[in-house]
Design a protein around this motif. Structure first.
Motif, short mmCIF file in Angstrom:
data_model
loop_
_atom_site.label_atom_id
_atom_site.label_comp_id
_atom_site.label_asym_id
_atom_site.label_seq_id
_atom_site.Cartn_x
_atom_site.Cartn_y
_atom_site.Cartn_z
N THR A 1 0.85 -1.19 0.00
CA THR A 1 0.00 0.00 0.00
C THR A 1 0.89 1.24 0.00
O THR A 1 1.86 1.30 0.76
N ARG A 2 0.56 2.20 -0.86
CA ARG A 2 1.35 3.43 -0.94
C ARG A 2 1.48 4.07 0.44
O ARG A 2 0.53 4.07 1.23
N ASP A 3 2.64 4.64 0.73
CA ASP A 3 2.93 5.20 2.04
C ASP A 3 1.91 6.23 2.52
O ASP A 3 1.49 6.20 3.67
N GLU A 4 1.50 7.14 1.63
CA GLU A 4 0.56 8.19 2.04
C GLU A 4 -0.80 7.61 2.42
O GLU A 4 -1.56 8.22 3.16
N ILE A 5 -1.12 6.43 1.92
CA ILE A 5 -2.37 5.76 2.29
C ILE A 5 -2.16 4.90 3.53
O ILE A 5 -2.92 4.97 4.50
N ALA A 6 -1.10 4.10 3.52
CA ALA A 6 -0.84 3.16 4.62
C ALA A 6 -0.66 3.86 5.96
O ALA A 6 -1.08 3.33 6.99
N THR A 7 -0.07 5.05 5.96
CA THR A 7 0.17 5.74 7.23
C THR A 7 -1.10 6.30 7.86
O THR A 7 -1.08 6.67 9.03
N GLN A 8 -2.19 6.36 7.09
CA GLN A 8 -3.47 6.87 7.61
C GLN A 8 -4.57 5.82 7.63
O GLN A 8 -5.63 6.03 8.20
N ALA A 9 -4.33 4.69 6.99
CA ALA A 9 -5.36 3.66 6.83
C ALA A 9 -5.65 2.92 8.13
O ALA A 9 -4.85 2.91 9.05
N LYS A 10 -6.82 2.29 8.15
CA LYS A 10 -7.23 1.44 9.27
C LYS A 10 -7.69 0.11 8.71
O LYS A 10 -8.15 0.01 7.58
N TRP A 11 -7.56 -0.94 9.52
CA TRP A 11 -8.06 -2.27 9.17
C TRP A 11 -9.49 -2.35 9.68
O TRP A 11 -9.74 -2.10 10.86
N GLY B 1 -16.97 -17.56 2.49
CA GLY B 1 -16.95 -18.46 1.34
C GLY B 1 -16.03 -17.89 0.26
O GLY B 1 -15.46 -16.81 0.40
N THR B 2 -15.91 -18.58 -0.84
CA THR B 2 -15.06 -18.16 -1.94
C THR B 2 -15.47 -16.78 -2.44
O THR B 2 -16.64 -16.54 -2.73
N GLY B 3 -14.50 -15.88 -2.51
CA GLY B 3 -14.74 -14.54 -3.03
C GLY B 3 -15.39 -13.57 -2.06
O GLY B 3 -15.67 -12.42 -2.41
N GLU B 4 -15.65 -14.00 -0.83
CA GLU B 4 -16.30 -13.12 0.14
C GLU B 4 -15.25 -12.34 0.94
O GLU B 4 -14.21 -12.86 1.30
N PRO B 5 -15.55 -11.06 1.23
CA PRO B 5 -14.58 -10.20 1.92
C PRO B 5 -14.53 -10.46 3.43
O PRO B 5 -15.56 -10.67 4.06
N ILE B 6 -13.31 -10.42 3.97
CA ILE B 6 -13.16 -10.55 5.42
C ILE B 6 -12.64 -9.27 6.06
O ILE B 6 -12.76 -9.09 7.26
N ALA B 7 -12.06 -8.38 5.27
CA ALA B 7 -11.53 -7.14 5.82
C ALA B 7 -11.36 -6.10 4.72
O ALA B 7 -11.30 -6.43 3.54
N VAL B 8 -11.29 -4.85 5.16
CA VAL B 8 -10.98 -3.74 4.27
C VAL B 8 -9.86 -2.95 4.95
O VAL B 8 -9.96 -2.60 6.12
N PHE B 9 -8.78 -2.72 4.21
CA PHE B 9 -7.69 -1.88 4.69
C PHE B 9 -7.75 -0.60 3.88
O PHE B 9 -7.65 -0.63 2.66
N GLY B 10 -7.99 0.51 4.56
CA GLY B 10 -8.09 1.75 3.81
C GLY B 10 -8.28 2.97 4.68
O GLY B 10 -8.45 2.89 5.89
N ASP B 11 -8.25 4.11 4.02
CA ASP B 11 -8.41 5.40 4.67
C ASP B 11 -9.78 5.96 4.31
O ASP B 11 -9.94 6.62 3.27
N VAL B 12 -10.76 5.68 5.14
CA VAL B 12 -12.13 6.10 4.89
C VAL B 12 -12.24 7.61 4.88
O VAL B 12 -12.96 8.20 4.07
N LYS B 13 -11.49 8.27 5.75
CA LYS B 13 -11.59 9.72 5.88
C LYS B 13 -11.22 10.43 4.57
O LYS B 13 -11.86 11.40 4.19
N ARG B 14 -10.20 9.96 3.89
CA ARG B 14 -9.78 10.59 2.64
C ARG B 14 -10.34 9.90 1.40
O ARG B 14 -10.46 10.51 0.35
N GLY B 15 -10.69 8.62 1.51
CA GLY B 15 -11.15 7.86 0.36
C GLY B 15 -12.63 7.99 0.06
O GLY B 15 -13.08 7.64 -1.01
N MET B 16 -13.38 8.47 1.04
CA MET B 16 -14.82 8.66 0.85
C MET B 16 -15.15 10.13 1.06
O MET B 16 -14.55 10.80 1.89
N LEU B 17 -16.12 10.60 0.31
CA LEU B 17 -16.56 11.99 0.44
C LEU B 17 -17.81 12.02 1.28
O LEU B 17 -18.78 11.32 0.98
#
Length: 183
Positions: free
Chosen positions: A52-62, A117-133
């Motif tokens: 994950t790019r540094d500027e995202i990883a340093t602010q992201a949450k699991w 199951g196959t293809g189902e998500p277990i987690a999201v790693f991301g920066d909701v504050k900057r990635g969502m409006l």
């Protein structure tokens, strides 16, 4: 809770499109949960964070369900020591120095490691504050007047949040199960 469910699993029909349903989010990591070892699970966590790019990883949450977090905290090294938490110091919820947000809702679309199951998500790693409006309206207010005693305003309530949506899909990595349901 409804907002959190929509944030992850929104359908886009009379509600925002959620992170898990947004086809613009192309950062997807697949783990074979049916056959994964503790060592491989640690490798996947490190690789997901490291890619994950540094500027995202340093602010992201699991973001994950409580049962998934519990399973991850039980990972031990070859000498039987816990790898991800230090029980003596309170076991703060962090992976790779980033906070873990517990998503308790089964309607969020996130599955536990055990039930995915196959293809189902277990987690999201991301920066909701900057990635969502978040769309707000600061002029949407409701004021109540005390007309019995004429003492002025007795209550004030303000509603700002009106909606949200993914605007920077590169700020999210979705972690999915590659294999069958884990044992």
């Amino acid at each position: 809770l409804k907002i959190a469910n929509t944030m992850f699993n929104g359908t886009g029909t009379k509600q925002p499109l959620g992170i898990l349903n947004d086809s613009n989010i192309t950062n997807v990591v697949e783990w074979d949960l049916a056959a994964i070892t503790d060592s491989e699970l640690l490798d996947f966590i490190v690789t997901t964070y490291g890619n994950t790019r540094d500027e995202i990883a340093t602010q992201a949450k699991w973001n994950m369900r409580r049962e998934t977090w519990t399973r991850l905290t039980l990972i031990k090294d070859k000498d039987g020591r816990l790898q991800l938490i230090d029980i003596k110091n309170g076991g703060e919820r962090k992976l790779m120095t980033r906070p873990v947000v517990i998503v308790d809702s089964v309607n969020s679309g996130l599955k536990t490691i055990k039930e995915a199951g196959t293809g189902e998500p277990i987690a999201v790693f991301g920066d909701v504050k900057r990635g969502m409006l978040g769309i707000t309206n600061t002029k949407l207010t409701l004021k109540l007047v005390d007309q019995l005693t004429s003492k002025g305003w007795t209550a004030y309530y303000m509603e700002k949040g009106l909606g949200f949506g993914v605007v920077l899909p590169e700020y999210f990595t979705i972690i999915k199960n590659k294999g069958t349901v884990a044992a």
